[in-house]
Design an enzyme around this catalytic site. Sequence first.
Site, PDB file in Angstrom:
ATOM      1  N   ASP A  83       0.862  -1.175   0.000  1.00  0.00           N
ATOM      2  CA  ASP A  83       0.000   0.000   0.000  1.00  0.00           C
ATOM      3  C   ASP A  83       0.907   1.237   0.000  1.00  0.00           C
ATOM      4  O   ASP A  83       1.430   1.615  -1.048  1.00  0.00           O
ATOM      5  CB  ASP A  83      -0.891  -0.107   1.246  1.00  0.00           C
ATOM      6  CG  ASP A  83      -1.999   0.926   1.311  1.00  0.00           C
ATOM      7  OD1 ASP A  83      -2.486   1.332   0.261  1.00  0.00           O
ATOM      8  OD2 ASP A  83      -2.381   1.318   2.430  1.00  0.00           O
TER       9      ASP A  83
ATOM     10  N   LEU B 287       6.804  -2.592   4.200  1.00  0.00           N
ATOM     11  CA  LEU B 287       7.714  -3.429   3.429  1.00  0.00           C
ATOM     12  C   LEU B 287       9.103  -2.841   3.326  1.00  0.00           C
ATOM     13  O   LEU B 287      10.097  -3.571   3.398  1.00  0.00           O
ATOM     14  CB  LEU B 287       7.146  -3.667   2.021  1.00  0.00           C
ATOM     15  CG  LEU B 287       6.419  -4.986   1.815  1.00  0.00           C
ATOM     16  CD1 LEU B 287       7.350  -6.145   2.101  1.00  0.00           C
ATOM     17  CD2 LEU B 287       5.217  -5.111   2.731  1.00  0.00           C
TER      18      LEU B 287
HETATM   19  P1  IMP Z   1       1.769  -0.253   4.007  1.00  0.00           P
HETATM   20  O1  IMP Z   1       2.223  -0.696   2.646  1.00  0.00           O
HETATM   21  O2  IMP Z   1       2.887  -0.098   4.980  1.00  0.00           O
HETATM   22  O3  IMP Z   1       0.916   0.974   3.913  1.00  0.00           O
HETATM   23  O4  IMP Z   1       0.827  -1.312   4.707  1.00  0.00           O
HETATM   24  C1  IMP Z   1       0.410  -2.434   4.119  1.00  0.00           C
HETATM   25  C2  IMP Z   1      -0.482  -3.192   5.080  1.00  0.00           C
HETATM   26  O5  IMP Z   1      -1.713  -2.486   5.293  1.00  0.00           O
HETATM   27  C3  IMP Z   1      -0.860  -4.504   4.450  1.00  0.00           C
HETATM   28  O6  IMP Z   1       0.052  -5.520   4.800  1.00  0.00           O
HETATM   29  C4  IMP Z   1      -2.251  -4.750   4.964  1.00  0.00           C
HETATM   30  O7  IMP Z   1      -2.187  -5.419   6.204  1.00  0.00           O
HETATM   31  C5  IMP Z   1      -2.824  -3.362   5.181  1.00  0.00           C
HETATM   32  N1  IMP Z   1      -3.668  -2.945   4.031  1.00  0.00           N
HETATM   33  C6  IMP Z   1      -3.389  -2.004   3.112  1.00  0.00           C
HETATM   34  N2  IMP Z   1      -4.372  -1.871   2.205  1.00  0.00           N
HETATM   35  C7  IMP Z   1      -5.324  -2.778   2.550  1.00  0.00           C
HETATM   36  C8  IMP Z   1      -6.599  -3.153   1.976  1.00  0.00           C
HETATM   37  O8  IMP Z   1      -7.067  -2.628   0.950  1.00  0.00           O
HETATM   38  N3  IMP Z   1      -7.277  -4.133   2.624  1.00  0.00           N
HETATM   39  C9  IMP Z   1      -6.801  -4.741   3.744  1.00  0.00           C
HETATM   40  N4  IMP Z   1      -5.613  -4.439   4.302  1.00  0.00           N
HETATM   41  C10 IMP Z   1      -4.874  -3.462   3.721  1.00  0.00           C
END
Ligand code: IMP
Length: 175
Positions: free
Chosen positions: A101, A106
Site C-alpha cells: 500500500d 515493506l
Molecule cells: P503499508 O504498505 O505499509 O501501507 O501497509 C500495508 C499493510 O496495510 C498490508 O500488509 C495490509 O495489512 C494493510 N492494508 C493495506 N491496504 C489494505 C486493503 O485494501 N485491505 C486490507 N488491508 C490493507
Amino acid sequence: MAERIEVLLTEKEVDDRIQAIGEQISRDYAGRQVHLVCVLKGGSFFMCELAKRITVPVSLDFMSVSSYGSDTKSSGVIKIVKDLDESLKDKDVIVVEDIVDSGRTLSYLLKMLNARGPESLALCTLLDKPDRRVVEVNVDYTGFQIPDEFVVGYGLDYDQRYRNLPYIGVVKFDE
Ligand code: IMP
Ligand code: MG
C-alpha cells in the site's frame, strides 16, 4: 450501515495468476532452493497457494509484525510480534505479502531482513496499490495492480473478517 462485498477479482482470476507467478519463480530460481517468508496473517493464504505451484525445492518460515502508530495509517516503524524460526543467512529468500500500500511496512521490513545476510532477497505481493505509494519499494513479483480501494479476501481483512473469502472483493457501505 450495512456492508456488502463487490467482487474485484474472481477466484479463477486469482488462482490463474498465482499459477503464472509460481511458474515464473520456478524458472527464475531453477537449480536453487527458495525460502518463502510469509508475513502473517494476510500473506498466509497467498503463500500456501503459491508454494504449491513452485516446482523447485521450497522451505517456509513465518513472521508477524505490527506497526506502531494509528490503526489506519501505518507509520512504517514496525515491531516484530513473532520472529522467524530460521536464519536467512545464505538463503534465496522471497518475502510473500498480501498487499503493498504506502510501502512503509515493506521498506522497513526488507531493510531489516537484508541485514540478516540472505544470498538474495525478493518481494512477491498478491496485490499492489501503486497510487498509494509513499515510500519506494522494489517489487519483484506482483499478482495484480489494483485501484485505491479497500479490499478484502484471500487473507486480507476488514476488522479481522473476510480473510477466508476465496476471491478479492471491495467493501461497500450501504445506507
Ligand atoms: P503499508 O504498505 O505499509 O501501507 O501497509 C500495508 C499493510 O496495510 C498490508 O500488509 C495490509 O495489512 C494493510 N492494508 C493495506 N491496504 C489494505 C486493503 O485494501 N485491505 C486490507 N488491508 C490493507
Ligand atoms: Mg500485510
